[in-house]
Design a protein around this motif. Structure first.
Motif, PDB file in Angstrom:
ATOM      1  N   ASP A 220       0.861  -1.205   0.085  1.00 55.60           N
ATOM      2  CA  ASP A 220       0.057  -0.147   0.095  1.00 55.60           C
ATOM      3  C   ASP A 220       0.881   1.157   0.050  1.00 55.60           C
ATOM      4  N   PHE A 221       2.134   1.286   0.392  1.00 54.53           N
ATOM      5  CA  PHE A 221       3.157   2.208   0.144  1.00 54.53           C
ATOM      6  C   PHE A 221       3.680   2.177  -1.084  1.00 54.53           C
ATOM      7  N   SER A 222       4.149   3.460  -1.664  1.00 53.10           N
ATOM      8  CA  SER A 222       4.732   3.515  -2.759  1.00 53.10           C
ATOM      9  C   SER A 222       6.261   3.132  -2.621  1.00 53.10           C
ATOM     10  N   PRO A 223       6.771   2.677  -3.738  1.00 49.66           N
ATOM     11  CA  PRO A 223       8.310   2.069  -3.546  1.00 49.66           C
ATOM     12  C   PRO A 223       9.281   2.849  -2.696  1.00 49.66           C
ATOM     13  N   GLU A 224       9.073   4.194  -3.181  1.00 51.04           N
ATOM     14  CA  GLU A 224      10.024   5.181  -2.378  1.00 51.04           C
ATOM     15  C   GLU A 224       9.800   5.487  -0.763  1.00 51.04           C
ATOM     16  N   ILE A 225       8.930   5.094  -0.458  1.00 55.69           N
ATOM     17  CA  ILE A 225       8.675   5.293   1.190  1.00 55.69           C
ATOM     18  C   ILE A 225       8.357   3.744   1.665  1.00 55.69           C
ATOM     19  N   ARG A 226       8.324   2.800   1.032  1.00 55.29           N
ATOM     20  CA  ARG A 226       8.011   1.517   1.525  1.00 55.29           C
ATOM     21  C   ARG A 226       8.850   0.900   2.781  1.00 55.29           C
ATOM     22  N   ASP A 227      10.280   1.302   2.475  1.00 56.22           N
ATOM     23  CA  ASP A 227      11.073   0.664   3.571  1.00 56.22           C
ATOM     24  C   ASP A 227      11.380   1.738   4.906  1.00 56.22           C
ATOM     25  N   MET A 228      10.560   2.737   4.704  1.00 53.03           N
ATOM     26  CA  MET A 228      10.733   3.855   5.761  1.00 53.03           C
ATOM     27  C   MET A 228       9.324   3.986   6.512  1.00 53.03           C
ATOM     28  N   ALA A 229       8.352   3.515   5.962  1.00 51.75           N
ATOM     29  CA  ALA A 229       7.007   3.634   6.626  1.00 51.75           C
ATOM     30  C   ALA A 229       6.517   2.319   7.188  1.00 51.75           C
ATOM     31  N   THR A 230       5.684   2.275   8.303  1.00 49.54           N
ATOM     32  CA  THR A 230       5.002   1.084   8.659  1.00 49.54           C
ATOM     33  C   THR A 230       3.547   1.243   9.111  1.00 49.54           C
ATOM     34  N   SER A 231       2.759   0.358   9.630  1.00 53.46           N
ATOM     35  CA  SER A 231       1.546   0.592  10.065  1.00 53.46           C
ATOM     36  C   SER A 231       1.405  -0.368  11.333  1.00 53.46           C
ATOM     37  N   LEU A 232       0.039   0.121  11.912  1.00 57.88           N
ATOM     38  CA  LEU A 232      -0.335  -0.664  13.165  1.00 57.88           C
ATOM     39  C   LEU A 232      -0.425  -2.035  13.009  1.00 57.88           C
ATOM     40  N   SER A 233      -1.237  -2.375  11.868  1.00 56.60           N
ATOM     41  CA  SER A 233      -1.320  -3.854  11.561  1.00 56.60           C
ATOM     42  C   SER A 233      -0.290  -4.817  11.474  1.00 56.60           C
ATOM     43  N   GLN A 234       0.864  -3.936  10.766  1.00 60.69           N
ATOM     44  CA  GLN A 234       2.090  -4.533  10.693  1.00 60.69           C
ATOM     45  C   GLN A 234       3.062  -4.864  11.800  1.00 60.69           C
ATOM     46  N   ILE A 235       2.845  -3.825  12.710  1.00 60.38           N
ATOM     47  CA  ILE A 235       3.337  -4.007  14.054  1.00 60.38           C
ATOM     48  C   ILE A 235       2.728  -4.935  14.840  1.00 60.38           C
ATOM     49  N   LEU A 236       1.426  -4.972  15.097  1.00 60.51           N
ATOM     50  CA  LEU A 236       0.582  -5.772  16.018  1.00 60.51           C
ATOM     51  C   LEU A 236       0.246  -7.135  15.452  1.00 60.51           C
ATOM     52  N   GLY A 237       0.470  -7.396  14.132  1.00 60.07           N
ATOM     53  CA  GLY A 237       0.183  -8.632  13.519  1.00 60.07           C
ATOM     54  C   GLY A 237      -1.413  -8.859  13.534  1.00 60.07           C
ATOM     55  N   ARG A 238      -2.060  -7.732  13.651  1.00 60.66           N
ATOM     56  CA  ARG A 238      -3.744  -7.782  13.345  1.00 60.66           C
ATOM     57  C   ARG A 238      -4.252  -6.489  13.170  1.00 60.66           C
ATOM     58  N   THR A 239      -5.388  -6.342  12.610  1.00 61.44           N
ATOM     59  CA  THR A 239      -6.190  -5.430  12.243  1.00 61.44           C
ATOM     60  C   THR A 239      -6.524  -4.521  13.216  1.00 61.44           C
ATOM     61  N   VAL A 240      -6.819  -3.328  13.150  1.00 59.45           N
ATOM     62  CA  VAL A 240      -7.166  -2.375  14.155  1.00 59.45           C
ATOM     63  C   VAL A 240      -8.292  -1.717  13.641  1.00 59.45           C
TER      64      VAL A 240
END
Length: 330
Positions: A220-240
């Motif tokens: 969901d992130f563009s390639p230029e920011i994919r390595d610099m961005a994260t989301s709560l679901s990625q951190i927690l391993g579940r949807t919020v």
């Protein structure tokens, strides 16, 4: 609007049956109006069971930001006392400013499922894919001089950390001045914009926009920011659930604004504890130069105190500061 009021009542009593008659009396609408609202919600994906002599029960709901999802949770709050929950909008900040110029009272919160022109600091875009993030802006009209609100965004950053922690049990960190990060990756962007009356130089209003990466996948992130961005679901391993997160963030903003600017010591202590910038090598970035420095501390005005390589100390009030080990700075 009846549909939103019915939803708010069902959400408040989720898991319980409410009779159509009781809902009609509570909301001041007809039984037919209640039934029509229930059917409309069902068509939108809400699972609402019904039983003779018992009424209606909300069992499951889609993850949508709407007045009915938030109203009951914010009934006693000043910030969030008015809600405008949009589907697709250019920018919640832009919409909030449009309404502010039309006389909207402070406390207005604008949300969107998707932004087509989300904005970050220094004119950067903010990626806002549909249904993935929390995109909201709040309107403030403090009776203060413009110079007195220079630290407001730092207070907002603390409030956002409070709201995320209340919803998710996770407290992120703050990259000076107003990026919210986890494990060195960006989770939240904050943008505060002021309007000054030209004749008096008085502060007319402030709009603070908050964009939180909630249920984003890496793609969901563009390639230029994919390595610099994260989301709560990625951190927690579940949807919020975004509506629950929105409510907690708005309530935290409400508490913050009630304390502003008198409770500076409390929010300064929180900011210092959350700030990931201090104690690291940084780059001070201007349009014409990049300087290396070491971040020493956050001063009493939420400014960043650094030591340059010549041993001199400097106080940074605004601008771009990169932290070694984050956002690709090595």
């Amino acid at each position: 609007m009846s549909r939103e009021r019915v939803l708010a009542l069902l959400r408040e009593r989720q898991g319980e049956y409410l009779s159509g008659e009781a809902m009609s009396k509570t909301l001041g609408i007809s039984r037919a109006g209640v039934w029509k609202a229930i059917e409309g919600l069902r068509q939108e994906g809400y699972t609402i069971s019904s039983a003779p002599n018992r009424g209606y029960c909300l069992e499951d709901a889609p993850d949508r930001l709407r007045v009915g999802e938030l109203f009951g949770l914010l009934s006693d709050a000043k910030i969030g006392s008015q809600l405008a929950c949009m589907d697709v909008i250019d920018s919640t900040n832009t919409e909030c400013k449009r309404r502010a110029m039309d006389g909207a009272p402070e406390g207005l919160v604008v949300t969107a499922e998707e932004q087509t022109g989300g904005r970050g600091r220094r004119g950067r875009g903010f990626q806002s894919p549909r249904g993935k993030g929390l995109y909201l802006s709040a309107l403030f009209r403090p009776n203060l001089e413009p110079a007195q609100v220079s630290d407001f965004t730092a207070w907002v950053a603390v409030a956002v950390c409070d709201g995320i922690e209340a919803c998710c049990g996770l407290r992120p960190q703050i990259k000076w001045t107003n990026d919210i990060v986890v494990n060195g990756k960006k989770l939240v962007g904050i943008l505060t914009e002021l309007n000054i009356e030209s004749e008096t130089n008085a502060l007319d209003y402030m709009v603070t926009g908050i964009g939180i990466n909630v249920n984003h996948e890496p793609e969901d992130f563009s390639p230029e920011i994919r390595d610099m961005a994260t989301s709560l679901s990625q951190i927690l391993g579940r949807t919020v659930r975004r509506s629950e997160l929105a409510a907690q963030v708005i309530l935290a903003l409400d508490r913050m604004y009630a304390a502003y600017p008198e409770d500076r010591a409390e929010y300064l202590a929180k900011y210092r504890a959350d700030c990931v910038t201090t104690g690291h090598q940084v780059q001070l970035i201007t349009p014409t130069a990049r300087r290396q420095a070491f971040a020493l501390e956050i001063d009493e005005n939420f400014n960043l105190v650094v030591e340059l390589y010549n041993g001199k100390k400097e106080t940074i009030c605004a601008g771009e500061v990169s932290v070694r080990g984050m956002y690709g700075y090595v």
